[in-house]
Structures are given as C-alpha cells and as structure tokens.
Design a protein around this motif. Structure first.
Motif, PDB file in Angstrom:
ATOM      1  N   GLU A 150      34.361  47.821  35.524  1.00 22.74           N
ATOM      2  CA  GLU A 150      35.201  46.885  34.797  1.00 22.74           C
ATOM      3  C   GLU A 150      36.502  46.652  35.554  1.00 22.74           C
ATOM      4  N   ARG A 151      37.038  45.436  35.392  1.00 24.25           N
ATOM      5  CA  ARG A 151      38.339  45.145  35.996  1.00 24.25           C
ATOM      6  C   ARG A 151      39.100  44.183  35.096  1.00 24.25           C
ATOM      7  N   ARG A 152      40.405  44.266  35.199  1.00 25.46           N
ATOM      8  CA  ARG A 152      41.272  43.415  34.393  1.00 25.46           C
ATOM      9  C   ARG A 152      41.563  42.120  35.149  1.00 25.46           C
ATOM     10  N   VAL A 153      41.517  41.005  34.443  1.00 24.08           N
ATOM     11  CA  VAL A 153      41.837  39.704  35.036  1.00 24.08           C
ATOM     12  C   VAL A 153      42.814  38.982  34.118  1.00 24.08           C
ATOM     13  N   GLY A 154      43.536  38.047  34.686  1.00 21.93           N
ATOM     14  CA  GLY A 154      44.497  37.281  33.913  1.00 21.93           C
ATOM     15  C   GLY A 154      43.864  36.033  33.324  1.00 21.93           C
ATOM     16  N   SER A 155      44.304  35.669  32.137  1.00 26.71           N
ATOM     17  CA  SER A 155      43.794  34.486  31.458  1.00 26.71           C
ATOM     18  C   SER A 155      44.840  33.375  31.499  1.00 26.71           C
ATOM     19  N   HIS A 156      44.372  32.128  31.599  1.00 28.34           N
ATOM     20  CA  HIS A 156      45.250  30.964  31.536  1.00 28.34           C
ATOM     21  C   HIS A 156      45.063  30.198  30.239  1.00 28.34           C
ATOM     22  N   ASP A 157      44.526  30.862  29.219  1.00 24.77           N
ATOM     23  CA  ASP A 157      44.395  30.247  27.902  1.00 24.77           C
ATOM     24  C   ASP A 157      45.747  30.270  27.204  1.00 24.77           C
ATOM     25  N   CYS A 158      46.042  29.198  26.479  1.00 26.94           N
ATOM     26  CA  CYS A 158      47.333  29.113  25.787  1.00 26.94           C
ATOM     27  C   CYS A 158      47.367  30.100  24.630  1.00 26.94           C
ATOM     28  N   PRO A 159      48.379  30.955  24.535  1.00 19.02           N
ATOM     29  CA  PRO A 159      48.457  31.919  23.442  1.00 19.02           C
ATOM     30  C   PRO A 159      48.866  31.291  22.111  1.00 19.02           C
ATOM     31  N   GLU A 160      49.353  30.066  22.147  1.00 18.08           N
ATOM     32  CA  GLU A 160      49.815  29.409  20.923  1.00 18.08           C
ATOM     33  C   GLU A 160      48.709  28.593  20.273  1.00 18.08           C
ATOM     34  N   CYS A 161      48.066  27.706  21.048  1.00 17.47           N
ATOM     35  CA  CYS A 161      47.042  26.826  20.461  1.00 17.47           C
ATOM     36  C   CYS A 161      45.627  27.265  20.819  1.00 17.47           C
ATOM     37  N   GLY A 162      45.493  28.226  21.743  1.00 14.81           N
ATOM     38  CA  GLY A 162      44.175  28.691  22.125  1.00 14.81           C
ATOM     39  C   GLY A 162      43.453  27.795  23.108  1.00 14.81           C
TER      40      GLY A 162
END
Length: 203
Positions: A150-162
């Motif tokens: 397993e590895r951690r990756v960054g998301s570019h999804d908006c935390p406000e509107c999803g």
C-alpha cells in the motif's frame, strides 16, 4: 468606411501565479516578487466546479512548516504526492468551523499550528494577530499496488463540493490563451475576414 482600425491585444501568460498568505491575499506573478515576498506566498488553488479558492504547498512528514518552493510544489502536485497540502482561509460558515480542528498558519514563517487558546507562533514568536485561521482538509488516500503493498497518494478532489479531480492550479499558459482567443475571433459574427497570422514566439 474611410477609416481602417488595427487593434493589437497583448496578453501576459498567467504562469507561476501565487497569492500572499495573509487575511487579504494579493494575487501576483512569482517572477515579479522579491525573494522575501516569494517566501511568504503560495500557489493559488481553485476548484473548477464550485470556485473554492485557497493556497497549495508541500509539507514533509513530521514537519509543520509549508514549503513555499514553487518547483517542489509543481512536481509534487502533478505526481499526486501525499506531501501536498491545501489550505483554505476560514469562511464565515459556522458548519465548517464546527467540524474542523482550529488550525492556524503563521503569516511570518508559514508554520502550521493547532491550538485551542490564542498564543504566539511557537516557531518564530510572531504575535497571535499574525496567525491566520485556515482549514486544511485531509486529501490523501491509500491505494494498493500490484505487488500488494500500500502507498499513500494525494487527491485533487474538492473537499467542499466533492468535485472529482476538480482542484487545479490557478493560471493559464500561452497555448491555452491563444486557443481561446482564436476560437473567439473565428466564431464571432463580427469577424468577416477570418485570417490569422501567428509567429513561433506566440505573437
């Protein structure tokens, strides 16, 4: 009919756009800033779906200071690195304030702190009035690789509107600006002489 008008429109490429980290942020070209000013500015981030705006930066593990280096951020952002963090100034929205920890960023050294009672910056000693309340959502997730690890990756999804992959760096390069300008000119009903001359230096 006796007058011919030649109109020249010059556009500056919106590259390396940053915003100062303070209560009234100012948008600026990184190339126009002095080194001391650039150290206290971060790339501007926005959501293409809901318009949420904030700052982007990189924060290494066990480090509580945001790295303002632009090249490091760009490389990490496009590589979906888990070290990328997004910071949003606290809005008046009470619902958001209630669900998030009270986090602050120092506008003098870009250090991040969590606190319940007001106190000066623990890293540079700047007064509490120099601290800015921010919302730093968790944007990382875990993926399983083919080898089972397993590895951690960054998301570019908006935390406000999803919005899926809707967070983007504010800016526009010459190719995008030129494409939009040409589309507007050639689709305009007022353009009866559709001709275009372009040079290799984007003029």
């Amino acid at each position: 009919p006796l007058v011919q008008i030649r109109l020249q429109l010059w556009l500056r490429e919106l590259r390396r756009m940053v915003a100062t980290v303070r209560r009234d942020p100012v948008l600026a070209f990184a190339d126009d800033l002095k080194p001391d000013e650039l150290k206290l500015s971060l790339p501007a981030i926005h959501c293409r779906e809901c318009g949420l705006m904030g700052w982007g930066g990189t924060v290494r593990d066990a480090d509580m200071r945001v790295n303002p280096d632009l090249q490091t951020f760009y490389n990490s952002f496009f590589a979906n690195s888990p070290h990328v963090s997004f910071l949003y100034p606290h809005a008046v929205d009470e619902r958001r304030k209630q669900r998030q920890f009270q986090q602050y960023i120092c506008t003098e050294c870009l250090s991040i702190m969590r606190m319940t009672e007001p106190h000066p910056c623990a890293h540079c000693g700047a007064g509490f009035e120099r601290l800015l309340a921010v919302w730093i959502p968790e944007t990382n997730y875990t993926v399983r690789r083919r080898d089972g690890k397993e590895r951690r990756v960054g998301s570019h999804d908006c935390p406000e509107c999803g919005g899926h992959n809707s967070l983007t760096i504010l800016g526009s390069r010459a190719a995008s600006l030129t494409s939009i300008a040409i589309s507007q000119l050639f689709s305009s009903p007022f353009n009866e002489d559709k001709k275009l001359l372009a040079f290799s230096d984007s003029v």
